[in-house]
Scaffold this motif. Structure first.
Motif, mmCIF file in Angstrom:
data_model
loop_
_atom_site.group_PDB
_atom_site.id
_atom_site.type_symbol
_atom_site.label_atom_id
_atom_site.label_comp_id
_atom_site.label_asym_id
_atom_site.label_seq_id
_atom_site.Cartn_x
_atom_site.Cartn_y
_atom_site.Cartn_z
ATOM 1 N N VAL A 44 0.881 -1.176 0.000
ATOM 2 C CA VAL A 44 0.000 0.000 0.000
ATOM 3 C C VAL A 44 0.912 1.218 0.000
ATOM 4 O O VAL A 44 1.780 1.372 0.863
ATOM 5 C CB VAL A 44 -0.957 0.006 1.196
ATOM 6 C CG1 VAL A 44 -2.091 -0.979 0.975
ATOM 7 C CG2 VAL A 44 -0.256 -0.318 2.503
ATOM 8 N N PRO A 121 -4.117 3.283 -2.026
ATOM 9 C CA PRO A 121 -5.398 3.257 -1.309
ATOM 10 C C PRO A 121 -6.143 4.588 -1.303
ATOM 11 O O PRO A 121 -7.353 4.602 -1.069
ATOM 12 C CB PRO A 121 -5.007 2.834 0.110
ATOM 13 C CG PRO A 121 -3.566 3.179 0.231
ATOM 14 C CD PRO A 121 -2.982 3.009 -1.135
ATOM 15 N N GLY A 136 -8.126 6.648 3.176
ATOM 16 C CA GLY A 136 -8.027 5.624 2.150
ATOM 17 C C GLY A 136 -9.359 4.991 1.811
ATOM 18 O O GLY A 136 -10.303 5.022 2.600
ATOM 19 N N THR A 205 -8.838 -0.083 7.193
ATOM 20 C CA THR A 205 -8.209 0.866 6.275
ATOM 21 C C THR A 205 -7.481 1.959 7.040
ATOM 22 O O THR A 205 -6.376 2.373 6.658
ATOM 23 C CB THR A 205 -9.271 1.476 5.342
ATOM 24 O OG1 THR A 205 -9.880 0.427 4.581
ATOM 25 C CG2 THR A 205 -8.645 2.495 4.392
#
Length: 256
Positions: A44, A121, A136, A205
């Motif tokens: 990510v 993200p 994100g 997240t």
């Protein structure tokens, strides 16, 4: 699970892209030891320049585990671009799917085959005024919780000084340094084997984005804002400000 071979198309892309990157950008790359040597995983990555996908791909290419980026499924049908996207193993996202998890089925399949899937993200270039990661989207969390694969947080900085977000012309001189720092995998185990509700995905997240932000704080040597920039919240606030200004105006031609 053995790592997938890099293949002709990825090597061909590297032959084209690496020379200008080497000329234009110095490198300060750290954390490669956190990139798994085998098996499927997710990275990510924060996004602050239109150039950083190429610069980041260069970083990870040098680890021997090439990233497979997510892209709109329509791009895979267009001539040479489609052939290159398919040949380099990029991941189509079927946004027309009404099932949120099915939209990421190809990414899940890639991870289960032992690939690395690279997620941005934030979903777009950061709009934070100081370049920090925004809130994100939940796609990376969905794939991570479905597959239980390692999630490696990666921060990058410097290419945004070469080509700032939304800028049209690069700033070539002085030569910029691309700084990358990959961290240890994010611990998401407390979210495993639970129903993937919106609240659960949002919390997972936030954990992922916090890890990316900590990596960027180390690169930049400063603290990020306590509350990440939220484009949705900003749009709502902007509409409220516009409505307040409109309501505060008197009808045209009316005297005070």
């Amino acid at each position: 699970m053995p790592r997938r071979r890099i293949g002709f198309w990825y090597r061909f892309a590297a032959v084209i892209c690496k020379p200008p990157l080497v000329v234009l950008i110095k490198r300060d790359w750290r954390g490669m030891e956190h990139i798994p040597a085998e098996g499927g995983f997710i990275t990510v990555v924060n996004h602050n320049s239109h150039v950083d996908p190429f610069a980041y791909a260069h970083y990870q290419y040098n680890t021997g585990r090439v990233p497979r980026f997510l892209a709109k499924s329509g791009l895979f049908k267009k001539g040479f671009v489609g052939a290159a996207m398919r040949g380099t193993g990029q991941i189509p996202v079927y946004r027309e799917s009404t099932d949120a998890l099915s939209a990421f089925r190809a990414a899940i399949d890639a991870v289960e085959r032992g690939e690395c899937v690279a997620f941005y993200p934030e979903g777009t270039l950061t709009r934070d005024p100081d370049g920090w990661p925004m809130t994100g989207k939940t796609g990376a969390a969905r794939v991570a919780l479905q597959t239980k694969c390692p999630v490696v947080p990666v921060a990058q900085w410097g290419v945004n000084e070469l080509l700032p977000p939304y800028a049209k012309k690069p700033n070539l001189f002085p030569r910029k340094t691309h700084r990358v720092l990959a961290g240890p995998p994010v611990d998401l185990s407390r979210f495993y084997d639970q129903e993937m509700t919106p609240d659960l995905l949002k919390e997972a997240t936030e954990v992922i984005m916090a890890a990316v932000t900590r990596q960027l704080e180390e690169i930049r040597g400063e603290k990020a804002p306590r509350t990440p920039y939220d484009p949705r919240r900003e749009r709502i606030e902007q509409r409220r400000r516009t409505q307040a200004q409109t309501q505060g105006k008197e009808p045209e031609g009316q005297s005070k």
